[in-house]
Design a protein around this motif. Structure first.
Motif, mmCIF file in Angstrom:
data_model
loop_
_atom_site.group_PDB
_atom_site.id
_atom_site.type_symbol
_atom_site.label_atom_id
_atom_site.label_comp_id
_atom_site.label_asym_id
_atom_site.label_seq_id
_atom_site.Cartn_x
_atom_site.Cartn_y
_atom_site.Cartn_z
ATOM 1 N N GLU A 66 0.834 -1.188 0.000
ATOM 2 C CA GLU A 66 0.000 0.000 0.000
ATOM 3 C C GLU A 66 0.874 1.244 0.000
ATOM 4 O O GLU A 66 1.728 1.421 0.868
ATOM 5 C CB GLU A 66 -0.859 -0.058 1.275
ATOM 6 C CG GLU A 66 -1.955 0.924 1.303
ATOM 7 C CD GLU A 66 -3.109 0.438 2.182
ATOM 8 O OE1 GLU A 66 -3.159 -0.753 2.532
ATOM 9 O OE2 GLU A 66 -3.954 1.263 2.514
ATOM 10 N N GLY B 317 -10.782 6.049 8.879
ATOM 11 C CA GLY B 317 -10.598 4.636 9.195
ATOM 12 C C GLY B 317 -10.037 4.441 10.595
ATOM 13 O O GLY B 317 -9.947 5.378 11.400
ATOM 14 N N LYS B 322 -6.383 1.254 3.419
ATOM 15 C CA LYS B 322 -7.489 1.803 2.644
ATOM 16 C C LYS B 322 -7.963 0.803 1.601
ATOM 17 O O LYS B 322 -7.452 -0.298 1.498
ATOM 18 C CB LYS B 322 -7.053 3.110 1.983
ATOM 19 C CG LYS B 322 -5.830 3.017 1.095
ATOM 20 C CD LYS B 322 -5.428 4.402 0.631
ATOM 21 C CE LYS B 322 -4.091 4.401 -0.069
ATOM 22 N NZ LYS B 322 -2.973 4.003 0.791
ATOM 23 N N CYS B 345 -10.668 7.655 -1.195
ATOM 24 C CA CYS B 345 -10.096 6.926 -0.068
ATOM 25 C C CYS B 345 -8.594 7.136 -0.145
ATOM 26 O O CYS B 345 -7.930 6.628 -1.043
ATOM 27 C CB CYS B 345 -10.462 5.438 -0.137
ATOM 28 S SG CYS B 345 -9.995 4.533 1.352
ATOM 29 N N THR B 347 -4.742 8.200 2.223
ATOM 30 C CA THR B 347 -4.102 8.132 3.533
ATOM 31 C C THR B 347 -3.516 9.488 3.874
ATOM 32 O O THR B 347 -2.677 10.000 3.151
ATOM 33 C CB THR B 347 -2.958 7.092 3.540
ATOM 34 O OG1 THR B 347 -3.446 5.868 3.049
ATOM 35 C CG2 THR B 347 -2.432 6.898 4.957
ATOM 36 N N CYS B 376 -6.482 6.346 7.083
ATOM 37 C CA CYS B 376 -7.290 6.307 5.866
ATOM 38 C C CYS B 376 -8.492 7.244 6.055
ATOM 39 O O CYS B 376 -9.099 7.286 7.115
ATOM 40 C CB CYS B 376 -7.725 4.862 5.658
ATOM 41 S SG CYS B 376 -9.316 4.611 4.918
ATOM 42 N N CYS B 377 -8.789 8.025 5.027
ATOM 43 C CA CYS B 377 -9.924 8.945 5.124
ATOM 44 C C CYS B 377 -10.439 9.271 3.717
ATOM 45 O O CYS B 377 -9.776 8.975 2.733
ATOM 46 C CB CYS B 377 -9.519 10.227 5.846
ATOM 47 S SG CYS B 377 -8.164 11.118 5.068
ATOM 48 N N VAL B 403 -14.952 1.822 8.868
ATOM 49 C CA VAL B 403 -14.614 3.241 9.029
ATOM 50 C C VAL B 403 -15.728 3.924 9.815
ATOM 51 O O VAL B 403 -16.841 3.398 9.919
ATOM 52 C CB VAL B 403 -14.426 3.945 7.662
ATOM 53 C CG1 VAL B 403 -13.300 3.289 6.866
ATOM 54 C CG2 VAL B 403 -15.723 3.960 6.853
#
Lengths: 132, 423
Positions: A66, B317, B322, B345, B347, B376-377, B403
């Protein structure tokens, strides 16, 4: 973005079209992602790896890597059973960026068919793919 | 094969620095230079500069300019400033959107009140022509001239708590410039022949339009100036800011910063659906009791009589993991029902949770030893209104994470700090 000539591509590992690498160490095969892959992904913030003892076929997805922007799949360069994962990546996933072949290795497997490793690409063949 | 991808005046600079480049809105733009995370953190701790010359400006001038914007733009220029809803005054700017008859977003924008009968509208990459045409088409009998300045104006932003300290070093008269410059105000002019140009000049005499706005949620400025002056300003700010660890920042850091600041990305978080029931009600001309609108504008009727009701809401999150937003993403409620999709989505690498609460690297009250691992948002679009604090799952075809619906994400942002604290 690194120019192709700037990429760190060791001679002693084998490569896949998906930009993973694999290398025989004793009786296990260690694997990770190439310098090209980490450079394309950018800052790696999380690496999700399977449990020791799980088995995968060649080409199967074994985890994800990620970056700030995206989640990318990791594919098995060869089939086998996971014998170790790199615990250091849990706290320091950036090792995959800074040191993709040593500190940033991902896992070790017991190969189900050693011939699969030989069939992977040499540095020269991998460079040909990168050059398109 | 030839491509018609556009470049900004800083394109060669980006490439010479080895930036990771990508097509954004038809422009060849830097995603990051060496590290998105470092760029993101630089804007929270110090400062970063962003090439934003891909954005477009449209001028609207004439005795009918204000009325044309009142009809086409969502915010009410006669009642948009502060809690008292005062009229937009000269030297102030305001956020809103341009909608079509269906109430769908064509683009979001900031409207600058430059001087009497003269406005500048700043829209997203590639949208200058579209918005200019939209304004032209709705001109009616109004006396107004619409001029698309796409690719004719240079723009760059400096964002972060030390932005004014760095910028002050290249201004002819920083004290005068920074005096009386609240959030969403601006000074100066890009045209050297304008009497307004004297309000902000660089120390080499270059006039700039300096705006206390930005797209990161942090303190800072957007700067408009002649294209051939951009590179010198860019390099001087980097040089001047080296003591503060300033960083050139790409679009990836811009995206993660704005997501944590709960700001929408046009054509992703707002788009082909009604521009309402979202976290940006200040962009609509609501009456004080929020039950109606204070003016008429294109899209109003559709917003008042929605048939396809959806709600856009921010989420955060539990950790930095994510999912892939967009097509194929799902929002799943506690009963396992799919109730919507994930629009963004990302970070935010400058924040993290500690005992459930979100702290930023810039939080004065952060717990001892706090390390921001990232969070994560983003935004979900769902078919019912969720309450703040409610948990939902978001999923792509690989992963499902839980979330929380939130009304804010990154704490202790600096965008609204008093200027006196920042110089």
């Amino acid at each position: 973005m690194k120019a192709i000539s700037e990429l760190n591509l060791p001679e002693d590992v084998r490569y896949t079209d998906d930009h993973e690498w694999a290398k025989k160490i004793g009786d296990v095969v260690r694997m990770g992602i190439s310098d090209y892959a980490q450079d394309q992904l950018g800052d790696i913030v999380f690496v999700e790896l399977p449990e020791v003892g799980s088995s995968f076929d060649k080409g199967e997805e074994f985890g994800t890597v990620e970056s700030v922007k995206a989640v990318s799949e990791l594919y098995m360069p060869i089939g086998g059973e996971v014998t170790a994962i790199n615990d250091a990546l849990a706290d320091a996933p950036e090792l995959v960026n800074s040191d993709p072949y040593d500190g940033g290795w991902m896992m070790e497997i017991k190969a189900s068919d050693p011939a699969e490793l030989e069939a992977l690409k040499s540095k020269a063949d991998y460079l040909d793919i990168l050059k398109g | 094969m030839t491509t018609d991808i556009k470049t900004t005046p800083l394109n060669r600079w980006h490439r010479s620095q080895g930036a990771n480049m990508a097509d954004f809105g038809g422009y060849d733009m830097p995603l990051w230079y060496s590290s998105v995370k470092d760029e993101h953190l630089a804007v929270l701790n110090g400062a970063g500069v962003f090439d934003t010359s891909h954005m477009a400006a449209v001028t609207v001038a004439g005795s009918g300019a204000a009325d044309l914007l009142q009809y086409c733009f969502t915010n009410d220029l006669d009642a948009c400033m502060g809690p008292a809803k005062k009229p937009l005054s000269q030297g102030r700017c305001v956020y809103g959107a341009f909608l079509d008859e269906n109430g769908h977003t064509i683009d979001d924008a900031i409207v600058f009140f430059v001087e009497a009968d003269s406005y500048m509208v700043v829209v997203n990459a590639g949208m200058g022509g579209v918005i200019a045409e939209h304004l032209q088409r709705n001109l009616g009998r109004r006396d107004a001239t619409v001029n698309d300045l796409s690719d004719r104006l240079g723009k760059m932003d400096i964002q972060g708590p030390v932005a004014a300290k760095i910028l002050g070093g290249v201004l002819a008269d920083p004290k005068a410039v920074f005096a009386g410059m609240p959030y969403f105000s601006f000074k100066g002019h890009v045209d050297p022949t304008s009497p307004l140009a004297d309000a902000v000049r660089l120390d080499d005499g270059t006039p700039i339009l300096l705006s206390r706005t930005g797209y990161t949620g942090e303190f800072g400025f957007e700067m408009f100036l002649a294209q051939d002056k951009i590179q010198r300003l860019w390099e001087r700010l980097l040089e001047n800011g080296s003591a503060y660890d300033i960083k050139p920042c790409g679009l990836a850091a811009r995206d993660s910063l704005r997501a944590g600041a709960v700001l929408p990305l046009s054509h992703q978080d707002i788009g082909h659906w009604p521009f309402i029931n979202h976290p940006w009600p200040f962009a609509l001309p609501f009456t004080t009791d929020q039950t109606g609108f204070t003016k008429d504008f294109i899209g109003r009727a559709a917003l008042e009589e929605q048939t396809d009701v959806s709600f856009t809401q921010a989420f955060a999150g539990k950790d930095l993991r994510k999912i892939s937003a967009g097509e194929g993403s799902r929002v799943i409620d506690a009963d396992g029902q799919t109730i919507g999709t994930v629009l963004t989505c990302a970070t935010d690498m400058g924040i993290g949770r500690h005992d459930g609460d979100i702290f930023s690297v810039a939080s004065p009250n952060k717990p001892e030893g706090f390390k921001a691992r990232g969070l994560c948002c983003g935004f979900v679009k769902v078919n019912r209104k969720l309450s703040v604090g409610q948990h939902v799952d978001i999923a792509d075809n690989r992963r499902k994470i839980t979330v929380a619906i939130v009304d804010d994400v990154r704490p202790h942002r600096t965008a609204r700090k008093p200027m006196a604290d920042m110089i």
